[in-house]
Design a protein around this motif. Structure first.
Motif, PDB file in Angstrom:
ATOM      1  N   LEU A  47       0.801  -1.223   0.000  1.00  0.00           N
ATOM      2  CA  LEU A  47       0.000   0.000   0.000  1.00  0.00           C
ATOM      3  C   LEU A  47       0.837   1.278   0.000  1.00  0.00           C
ATOM      4  O   LEU A  47       0.618   2.158  -0.841  1.00  0.00           O
ATOM      5  CB  LEU A  47      -0.972  -0.027   1.176  1.00  0.00           C
ATOM      6  CG  LEU A  47      -2.275   0.712   1.015  1.00  0.00           C
ATOM      7  CD1 LEU A  47      -3.050   0.217  -0.188  1.00  0.00           C
ATOM      8  CD2 LEU A  47      -3.109   0.573   2.264  1.00  0.00           C
ATOM      9  N   PRO A  48       1.825   1.420   0.877  1.00  0.00           N
ATOM     10  CA  PRO A  48       2.633   2.648   0.843  1.00  0.00           C
ATOM     11  C   PRO A  48       3.453   2.783  -0.444  1.00  0.00           C
ATOM     12  O   PRO A  48       3.732   3.895  -0.892  1.00  0.00           O
ATOM     13  CB  PRO A  48       3.564   2.532   2.047  1.00  0.00           C
ATOM     14  CG  PRO A  48       3.070   1.412   2.867  1.00  0.00           C
ATOM     15  CD  PRO A  48       2.187   0.580   2.003  1.00  0.00           C
ATOM     16  N   LEU A  49       3.811   1.659  -1.045  1.00  0.00           N
ATOM     17  CA  LEU A  49       4.589   1.714  -2.283  1.00  0.00           C
ATOM     18  C   LEU A  49       3.766   2.291  -3.431  1.00  0.00           C
ATOM     19  O   LEU A  49       4.307   2.932  -4.330  1.00  0.00           O
ATOM     20  CB  LEU A  49       5.098   0.323  -2.651  1.00  0.00           C
ATOM     21  CG  LEU A  49       6.055  -0.323  -1.657  1.00  0.00           C
ATOM     22  CD1 LEU A  49       6.399  -1.735  -2.086  1.00  0.00           C
ATOM     23  CD2 LEU A  49       7.311   0.507  -1.493  1.00  0.00           C
ATOM     24  N   LEU A  50       2.452   2.069  -3.411  1.00  0.00           N
ATOM     25  CA  LEU A  50       1.601   2.592  -4.467  1.00  0.00           C
ATOM     26  C   LEU A  50       1.588   4.111  -4.492  1.00  0.00           C
ATOM     27  O   LEU A  50       1.412   4.712  -5.546  1.00  0.00           O
ATOM     28  CB  LEU A  50       0.178   2.058  -4.305  1.00  0.00           C
ATOM     29  CG  LEU A  50       0.005   0.570  -4.567  1.00  0.00           C
ATOM     30  CD1 LEU A  50      -1.432   0.155  -4.273  1.00  0.00           C
ATOM     31  CD2 LEU A  50       0.391   0.213  -5.981  1.00  0.00           C
ATOM     32  N   ASP A  51       1.787   4.724  -3.343  1.00  0.00           N
ATOM     33  CA  ASP A  51       1.824   6.183  -3.291  1.00  0.00           C
ATOM     34  C   ASP A  51       3.000   6.742  -4.089  1.00  0.00           C
ATOM     35  O   ASP A  51       2.956   7.878  -4.547  1.00  0.00           O
ATOM     36  CB  ASP A  51       1.923   6.680  -1.845  1.00  0.00           C
ATOM     37  CG  ASP A  51       0.629   6.492  -1.086  1.00  0.00           C
ATOM     38  OD1 ASP A  51      -0.442   6.446  -1.735  1.00  0.00           O
ATOM     39  OD2 ASP A  51       0.686   6.376   0.147  1.00  0.00           O
ATOM     40  N   GLY A  52       4.040   5.928  -4.263  1.00  0.00           N
ATOM     41  CA  GLY A  52       5.224   6.390  -4.971  1.00  0.00           C
ATOM     42  C   GLY A  52       5.194   6.143  -6.467  1.00  0.00           C
ATOM     43  O   GLY A  52       6.094   6.564  -7.182  1.00  0.00           O
ATOM     44  N   VAL A  53       4.156   5.471  -6.967  1.00  0.00           N
ATOM     45  CA  VAL A  53       4.078   5.177  -8.402  1.00  0.00           C
ATOM     46  C   VAL A  53       3.654   6.433  -9.144  1.00  0.00           C
ATOM     47  O   VAL A  53       2.675   7.077  -8.807  1.00  0.00           O
ATOM     48  CB  VAL A  53       3.072   4.036  -8.675  1.00  0.00           C
ATOM     49  CG1 VAL A  53       2.889   3.829 -10.173  1.00  0.00           C
ATOM     50  CG2 VAL A  53       3.531   2.750  -8.018  1.00  0.00           C
ATOM     51  N   LEU A  55       2.354   8.235 -12.639  1.00  0.00           N
ATOM     52  CA  LEU A  55       1.489   7.812 -13.737  1.00  0.00           C
ATOM     53  C   LEU A  55       2.279   7.349 -14.952  1.00  0.00           C
ATOM     54  O   LEU A  55       1.908   6.411 -15.619  1.00  0.00           O
ATOM     55  CB  LEU A  55       0.537   8.938 -14.131  1.00  0.00           C
ATOM     56  CG  LEU A  55      -0.601   9.197 -13.161  1.00  0.00           C
ATOM     57  CD1 LEU A  55      -1.431  10.374 -13.656  1.00  0.00           C
ATOM     58  CD2 LEU A  55      -1.468   7.977 -12.988  1.00  0.00           C
ATOM     59  N   TYR A  56       3.393   8.017 -15.226  1.00  0.00           N
ATOM     60  CA  TYR A  56       4.135   7.640 -16.424  1.00  0.00           C
ATOM     61  C   TYR A  56       4.839   6.303 -16.282  1.00  0.00           C
ATOM     62  O   TYR A  56       5.373   5.782 -17.251  1.00  0.00           O
ATOM     63  CB  TYR A  56       5.126   8.741 -16.838  1.00  0.00           C
ATOM     64  CG  TYR A  56       6.235   9.028 -15.855  1.00  0.00           C
ATOM     65  CD1 TYR A  56       7.372   8.248 -15.801  1.00  0.00           C
ATOM     66  CD2 TYR A  56       6.135  10.104 -14.980  1.00  0.00           C
ATOM     67  CE1 TYR A  56       8.388   8.521 -14.910  1.00  0.00           C
ATOM     68  CE2 TYR A  56       7.146  10.387 -14.090  1.00  0.00           C
ATOM     69  CZ  TYR A  56       8.270   9.590 -14.056  1.00  0.00           C
ATOM     70  OH  TYR A  56       9.276   9.863 -13.174  1.00  0.00           O
ATOM     71  N   GLU A  57       4.833   5.718 -15.109  1.00  0.00           N
ATOM     72  CA  GLU A  57       5.440   4.405 -14.932  1.00  0.00           C
ATOM     73  C   GLU A  57       4.433   3.288 -15.180  1.00  0.00           C
ATOM     74  O   GLU A  57       4.791   2.122 -15.189  1.00  0.00           O
ATOM     75  CB  GLU A  57       6.018   4.286 -13.522  1.00  0.00           C
ATOM     76  CG  GLU A  57       7.196   5.222 -13.295  1.00  0.00           C
ATOM     77  CD  GLU A  57       7.657   5.240 -11.849  1.00  0.00           C
ATOM     78  OE1 GLU A  57       6.854   4.963 -10.948  1.00  0.00           O
ATOM     79  OE2 GLU A  57       8.840   5.545 -11.632  1.00  0.00           O
ATOM     80  N   LEU A  58       3.171   3.623 -15.367  1.00  0.00           N
ATOM     81  CA  LEU A  58       2.144   2.624 -15.599  1.00  0.00           C
ATOM     82  C   LEU A  58       2.117   2.241 -17.069  1.00  0.00           C
ATOM     83  O   LEU A  58       2.469   3.025 -17.948  1.00  0.00           O
ATOM     84  CB  LEU A  58       0.781   3.158 -15.171  1.00  0.00           C
ATOM     85  CG  LEU A  58       0.673   3.574 -13.700  1.00  0.00           C
ATOM     86  CD1 LEU A  58      -0.685   4.205 -13.447  1.00  0.00           C
ATOM     87  CD2 LEU A  58       0.888   2.387 -12.785  1.00  0.00           C
ATOM     88  N   ASP A  59       1.650   1.029 -17.354  1.00  0.00           N
ATOM     89  CA  ASP A  59       1.545   0.572 -18.738  1.00  0.00           C
ATOM     90  C   ASP A  59       0.620   1.481 -19.532  1.00  0.00           C
ATOM     91  O   ASP A  59      -0.424   1.898 -19.056  1.00  0.00           O
ATOM     92  CB  ASP A  59       1.001  -0.854 -18.793  1.00  0.00           C
ATOM     93  CG  ASP A  59       2.031  -1.881 -18.362  1.00  0.00           C
ATOM     94  OD1 ASP A  59       3.231  -1.545 -18.362  1.00  0.00           O
ATOM     95  OD2 ASP A  59       1.642  -3.007 -18.028  1.00  0.00           O
ATOM     96  N   GLY A  60       1.017   1.766 -20.732  1.00  0.00           N
ATOM     97  CA  GLY A  60       0.181   2.545 -21.631  1.00  0.00           C
ATOM     98  C   GLY A  60       0.341   4.041 -21.498  1.00  0.00           C
ATOM     99  O   GLY A  60      -0.211   4.796 -22.287  1.00  0.00           O
ATOM    100  N   VAL A  61       1.056   4.502 -20.511  1.00  0.00           N
ATOM    101  CA  VAL A  61       1.284   5.935 -20.345  1.00  0.00           C
ATOM    102  C   VAL A  61       2.732   6.195 -20.735  1.00  0.00           C
ATOM    103  O   VAL A  61       3.647   5.587 -20.187  1.00  0.00           O
ATOM    104  CB  VAL A  61       1.017   6.385 -18.889  1.00  0.00           C
ATOM    105  CG1 VAL A  61       1.309   7.855 -18.718  1.00  0.00           C
ATOM    106  CG2 VAL A  61      -0.417   6.067 -18.500  1.00  0.00           C
ATOM    107  N   PRO A  62       2.976   7.081 -21.715  1.00  0.00           N
ATOM    108  CA  PRO A  62       4.345   7.296 -22.181  1.00  0.00           C
ATOM    109  C   PRO A  62       5.232   7.939 -21.118  1.00  0.00           C
ATOM    110  O   PRO A  62       4.762   8.665 -20.254  1.00  0.00           O
ATOM    111  CB  PRO A  62       4.176   8.229 -23.379  1.00  0.00           C
ATOM    112  CG  PRO A  62       2.865   8.881 -23.174  1.00  0.00           C
ATOM    113  CD  PRO A  62       2.009   7.926 -22.395  1.00  0.00           C
TER     114      PRO A  62
END
Length: 81
Positions: A47-53, A55-62
């Motif tokens: 859960l705390p790690l998700l706060d550090g993601v 958007l550009y690290e997600l699939d489909g986002v350049p």
């Protein structure tokens, strides 16, 4: 409470989405189910790690491209002149 319902519920519990009776039911299940307790513990770590993601690290986002952004800004400024 069965494990499948408990797993859905404890995810909601961690996000503060359960009322008191639901919270108590999940807590009782976790007290007697080591498998669900282990999964909940894994989620607590993630859960705390998700706060550090970002958007550009997600699939489909350049990935961000600062140079391209600067070029585009210069082109827009040139087009206005």
């Amino acid at each position: 409470m069965e494990c499948e319902r408990a797993r859905t519920a404890f995810a909601a519990q961690m996000l503060g989405g359960l009322d008191r009776p639901q919270h108590e039911s999940v807590a009782e299940h976790l007290d007697r189910c080591p498998s669900c307790r282990a999964e909940r513990d894994e989620l607590l770590v993630l859960l705390p790690l998700l706060d550090g993601v970002r958007l550009y690290e997600l699939d489909g986002v350049p990935d961000p491209d600062p140079e391209r952004a600067v070029r585009a800004a210069r082109e827009m400024a040139t087009d206005r002149d």
